[in-house]
Structures are given as C-alpha cells and as structure tokens.
Write a protein that holds these residues in place. Sequence first.
Motif, PDB file in Angstrom:
ATOM      1  N   SER A 139      39.308  53.124  16.146  1.00  0.00           N
ATOM      2  CA  SER A 139      38.407  53.534  17.215  1.00  0.00           C
ATOM      3  C   SER A 139      36.944  53.462  16.804  1.00  0.00           C
ATOM      4  CB  SER A 139      38.749  54.973  17.644  1.00  0.00           C
ATOM      5  OG  SER A 139      38.612  55.852  16.539  1.00  0.00           O
ATOM      6  N   ARG A 140      36.664  53.337  15.502  1.00  0.00           N
ATOM      7  CA  ARG A 140      35.285  53.262  15.015  1.00  0.00           C
ATOM      8  C   ARG A 140      34.868  51.840  14.659  1.00  0.00           C
ATOM      9  NH1 ARG A 140      35.859  58.528  11.016  1.00  0.00           N
ATOM     10  NH2 ARG A 140      36.302  60.037  12.668  1.00  0.00           N
ATOM     11  N   GLY A 141      35.647  50.875  15.068  1.00  0.00           N
ATOM     12  CA  GLY A 141      35.288  49.477  14.854  1.00  0.00           C
ATOM     13  C   GLY A 141      35.837  48.865  13.589  1.00  0.00           C
ATOM     14  N   GLY A 142      36.536  49.631  12.752  1.00  0.00           N
ATOM     15  CA  GLY A 142      37.117  49.081  11.534  1.00  0.00           C
ATOM     16  C   GLY A 142      38.388  48.309  11.819  1.00  0.00           C
ATOM     17  N   GLU A 143      38.781  47.478  10.885  1.00  0.00           N
ATOM     18  CA  GLU A 143      40.003  46.683  11.003  1.00  0.00           C
ATOM     19  C   GLU A 143      40.859  46.908   9.767  1.00  0.00           C
ATOM     20  OE1 GLU A 143      38.261  42.923  11.358  1.00  0.00           O
ATOM     21  OE2 GLU A 143      37.720  43.143  13.461  1.00  0.00           O
ATOM     22  N   VAL A 144      42.137  47.133   9.991  1.00  0.00           N
ATOM     23  CA  VAL A 144      43.040  47.474   8.892  1.00  0.00           C
ATOM     24  C   VAL A 144      44.285  46.595   8.984  1.00  0.00           C
ATOM     25  CG1 VAL A 144      44.292  49.316   7.726  1.00  0.00           C
ATOM     26  CG2 VAL A 144      42.238  49.866   9.031  1.00  0.00           C
ATOM     27  N   PRO A 145      44.545  45.766   7.955  1.00  0.00           N
ATOM     28  CA  PRO A 145      45.814  45.035   7.946  1.00  0.00           C
ATOM     29  C   PRO A 145      46.961  45.991   7.588  1.00  0.00           C
ATOM     30  CG  PRO A 145      44.570  44.568   5.951  1.00  0.00           C
ATOM     31  CD  PRO A 145      43.688  45.442   6.804  1.00  0.00           C
ATOM     32  N   ALA A 325      30.739  45.168  11.487  1.00  0.00           N
ATOM     33  CA  ALA A 325      32.064  45.756  11.250  1.00  0.00           C
ATOM     34  C   ALA A 325      32.003  46.571   9.974  1.00  0.00           C
ATOM     35  CB  ALA A 325      33.139  44.683  11.154  1.00  0.00           C
ATOM     36  N   ARG A 326      32.897  47.532   9.897  1.00  0.00           N
ATOM     37  CA  ARG A 326      32.984  48.404   8.722  1.00  0.00           C
ATOM     38  C   ARG A 326      34.316  48.145   8.045  1.00  0.00           C
ATOM     39  NH1 ARG A 326      34.400  54.023   8.070  1.00  0.00           N
ATOM     40  NH2 ARG A 326      33.212  55.023   6.410  1.00  0.00           N
ATOM     41  N   ARG A 327      34.272  47.616   6.837  1.00  0.00           N
ATOM     42  CA  ARG A 327      35.484  47.245   6.126  1.00  0.00           C
ATOM     43  C   ARG A 327      35.429  47.804   4.713  1.00  0.00           C
ATOM     44  NH1 ARG A 327      37.846  42.617   8.254  1.00  0.00           N
ATOM     45  NH2 ARG A 327      39.548  43.201   6.893  1.00  0.00           N
ATOM     46  N   TRP A 353      33.775  51.860   1.513  1.00  0.00           N
ATOM     47  CA  TRP A 353      33.532  51.218   2.800  1.00  0.00           C
ATOM     48  C   TRP A 353      32.178  50.517   2.763  1.00  0.00           C
ATOM     49  CZ3 TRP A 353      37.031  50.863   6.689  1.00  0.00           C
ATOM     50  CH2 TRP A 353      38.148  51.704   6.620  1.00  0.00           C
ATOM     51  N   VAL A 354      32.123  49.309   3.322  1.00  0.00           N
ATOM     52  CA  VAL A 354      30.916  48.494   3.299  1.00  0.00           C
ATOM     53  C   VAL A 354      30.661  47.977   4.710  1.00  0.00           C
ATOM     54  CG1 VAL A 354      29.804  46.467   2.296  1.00  0.00           C
ATOM     55  CG2 VAL A 354      31.368  47.823   0.913  1.00  0.00           C
ATOM     56  N   GLU A 355      29.380  47.917   5.064  1.00  0.00           N
ATOM     57  CA  GLU A 355      29.000  47.347   6.362  1.00  0.00           C
ATOM     58  C   GLU A 355      28.967  45.824   6.255  1.00  0.00           C
ATOM     59  OE1 GLU A 355      28.476  48.855   9.206  1.00  0.00           O
ATOM     60  OE2 GLU A 355      28.854  50.869   8.417  1.00  0.00           O
ATOM     61  N   TYR A 356      29.649  45.160   7.162  1.00  0.00           N
ATOM     62  CA  TYR A 356      29.705  43.706   7.186  1.00  0.00           C
ATOM     63  C   TYR A 356      29.184  43.190   8.524  1.00  0.00           C
ATOM     64  CZ  TYR A 356      32.656  43.407   3.000  1.00  0.00           C
ATOM     65  OH  TYR A 356      33.131  43.474   1.722  1.00  0.00           O
ATOM     66  N   VAL A 357      28.770  41.934   8.511  1.00  0.00           N
ATOM     67  CA  VAL A 357      28.574  41.192   9.753  1.00  0.00           C
ATOM     68  C   VAL A 357      29.758  40.244   9.865  1.00  0.00           C
ATOM     69  CG1 VAL A 357      27.157  39.532  10.999  1.00  0.00           C
ATOM     70  CG2 VAL A 357      26.071  41.380   9.726  1.00  0.00           C
ATOM     71  N   GLN A 358      30.504  40.396  10.926  1.00  0.00           N
ATOM     72  CA  GLN A 358      31.736  39.628  11.092  1.00  0.00           C
ATOM     73  C   GLN A 358      31.565  38.566  12.169  1.00  0.00           C
ATOM     74  OE1 GLN A 358      35.493  41.058  13.142  1.00  0.00           O
ATOM     75  NE2 GLN A 358      36.119  41.251  11.004  1.00  0.00           N
TER      76      GLN A 358
END
Length: 433
Positions: A139-145, A325-327, A353-358
């Motif tokens: 819900s916070r924009g992160g993605e988890v495999p 994105a936050r990954r 956790w690191v801020e990315y541009v996806q």
Amino acid sequence: MEVKSARSIVAEGPAPRPARRGRGASAASRGRKASAASRGREANPAPRGRETRKPAPVSATALFDALLDDSESGVVLLDAHARVSRLNRAAMTLLGATATEARGMQGSELLRTVVAGDDPVAEGYRHRDTDREAMLVSSRGGEVPVWLRTYRVGTPPWLLVTFRDLTQVRRMHEELRRNERLALLGQLATGVAHEIRNPLAGIGTSAQVLMRRFEPRDERTRFVQVILSEVARLDRIVTSLLQYSRPRTPVLQRVELAPLIRHVRDLLAEQLTASGVQAELEFAPRLPALFVDPDLVTQVLLNVSINAVQAMPGGGLLRIEARTARRRQPVRGPGRRTTDARSAPPAAAAPPWVEYVQVRVSDTGAGMPRGVLLKLFHPFFTTKPSGTGLGLAICQTIMHEHQGSIEVASREGRGTTVMLNFPREKRHGERRD
C-alpha cells in the motif's frame, strides 16, 4: 424383687450416672470430630497458602493468534465475501498496512500484483489451492517478490492466503548464478575472443576482395554476400561476449529520464508502426534526475523495448512509465568498485530500504511460462530464431554496474512487465580492474 446384699453392692461399686445432654456431649463430639480431622490431615496434607484452583483451558483463538504472529510468512484470511477477516504481523509488514486499515478491505485491493489483470484472490476462490510466484505491490508503493499459496476452505468458501518474502533468496541465488556465469565467460572471452576475431578479419577482407572482382550480375556474388553477413554476425557475438564479461566503466552524468525515454520511443517509431503497436508514456510528477551513463541506459531501454514490441507481432500496447519506488537494497557481491566490500551490509543483517526511480516497460503480449523466466538472464538463452541470447544478460550487467537491478514479471496470456530500478543516490568510488 431381687434383694442384693450389702457385700455385692460394695463389690459392684456405685452405679454409673446417666449421661447428660449438653456441654459434655458436645465436647466429646467435638473431640471425636477433631480426632477424625486430624487423621484426615495426616492422610491428605493440604498445601499451605491459598486454596488451589482448577487451571482454565487455553483459548483456541489466543493460541491461533500466537501461532500466526510467530510465523515468518504473511497470512491473510478472507471471508466468504472476499473481505479481509484477519492477518498476521508478517503480512502487515510486507503489505505495508495496519490491522485496522486492512480488516474489512477487499482482498483483491490488499493483494495486488504488478501484472495488469492478475488477481490471485479471484484465482484462489476458483481453485481448491494454488501455488506460484508473484510480485506483490504494498500500500506504500513498495514491491515484494513472494511465493504465494492459497487454500479454499469451508462452505461458503473462505480463502487462506500465505506468502513468503523471496527478496533475499532470489537475490542471493541470482548473485551466485551471475558470479558463476561471469567467471566462466570471463575465461572464455579473454582466451578465445581475440583468436576468433583475427581469422574473422581475414575472412571478411578476402570476401570483400572477391566481391570487387566479380561482375555485379555474377551468381557467385550471392555466396560472397552470405560470407560477409555471417562474418558480421560472428563479430557481433564476440563483441557482445566481451561486453558482457568485461563491461565498460559507466560515465555517470546527471540525466533526466523523461527525455531519454522519449528518445528511445522515437528510435522505435518505424518498428512500432510496422508492428501495429501503440506506445504510451507516463511519468510521475517531480521525477528526480539520476546520475547514470546515458548511452548505457539507452542501450538497456532499447533492448527491453524491442523485446516487448517483438512479443506483440499482432499489435498491442507498449507502456513505459517512470516513477519513484521504495525497495530493499539489492545484495551485491564483490563488484568493480573498491568501496563495495566495505559498504556491503553483513550477511545476517537485512538490507536497508532505498529510494529508487523505477522504469516499467510493459507489453500486452502472450507472456512467458515460468520455465522461460528462470532462464531469462542466462547467457546464450533465447527464444528467438535469430537472437544471440546475450541482450538481457548485458542489460543485467549494466544495471548492476549502476548499483541497480532488473526484474521481470510475466503471466501467460496477460503480458510481461520489465522493471528497471535505478538508485537515486550518486555512486562514487574507484572501480576494480
């Protein structure tokens, strides 16, 4: 009437007095009771302190909640209306939602994947149980495999969804496979590439001399053209092999992604028109600039976009979007920078956790089966008749050199989404030779 003599009366003694009711009797009675109680205490001594009580049984609900909270896998229970009834702490952590926010929410809203049209909740209600990989969106924009399982229980059916975070496992396995491939290809490339190029140059030069000696209408020119085209193809393979095994050092510059993506779309304009593919671009507002090598990033975007267009021979939609994105920071082994070994987190510690541009490149093609996904980044693996099988492997190497990552999510019949994750920080440091 019997008359007793005085001697008999004296011998017998005085007659006993009749027992009187009252104090004496009650005292005797109490004495007997006390004696019995004393014997009872000796037989069954009572514990000192307060009186013992029967232990209360453990609540099944409390035991169930304790087991759920102790589980490292996320667990979500959906009721007969596909609404969230219960979830554990691991699920709240992975999905980025509190129990108050999640309870009563539709399961398809809480458990979303990056693949458009993919609904694991609806699929779970249709089957008794399912078992597959998925890329969940929090819900916070992160993605988890995750490795996701569903179990349909009861009548009317409820759905139990469990999912396990594969971030660490996937990255460790991928890093191990990548290091093994690099070691093998590095030895092959350095030992053989120059030996292959030298005879190729001689073959190509001789073929060009023959071509100039033949008349334009000579039938033999056709065979010389075949020689020249095959020499050029072999040279491309050798160049790609060298580029994969020993990638060039990125020259980092401050780059705006939006103009770069538009440039890639313009380069593909003719191919898009010929294939009947519509291109759609979307950029998040206030997208930060990145410190990357524009030529290498253009190469990655072109390769991924061409693959997407070729996956839609009958037309479709190519969608490229850029957003933040936050990954979790990818686990990186010994790289080409001298600071990598010092900056790497301990093996036991969870990466930060690191801020990315996806950048997401999505197509509406046929998708890929799981067997193809597992081999997607293997060198020389390709599903194209004329492919070399090094395109995505080179893209992965370039992304790793930028301290980023590349991931692919696909479902058969739904399409494919390629995710390019660029760190927002500027990477400094001397590289290893």
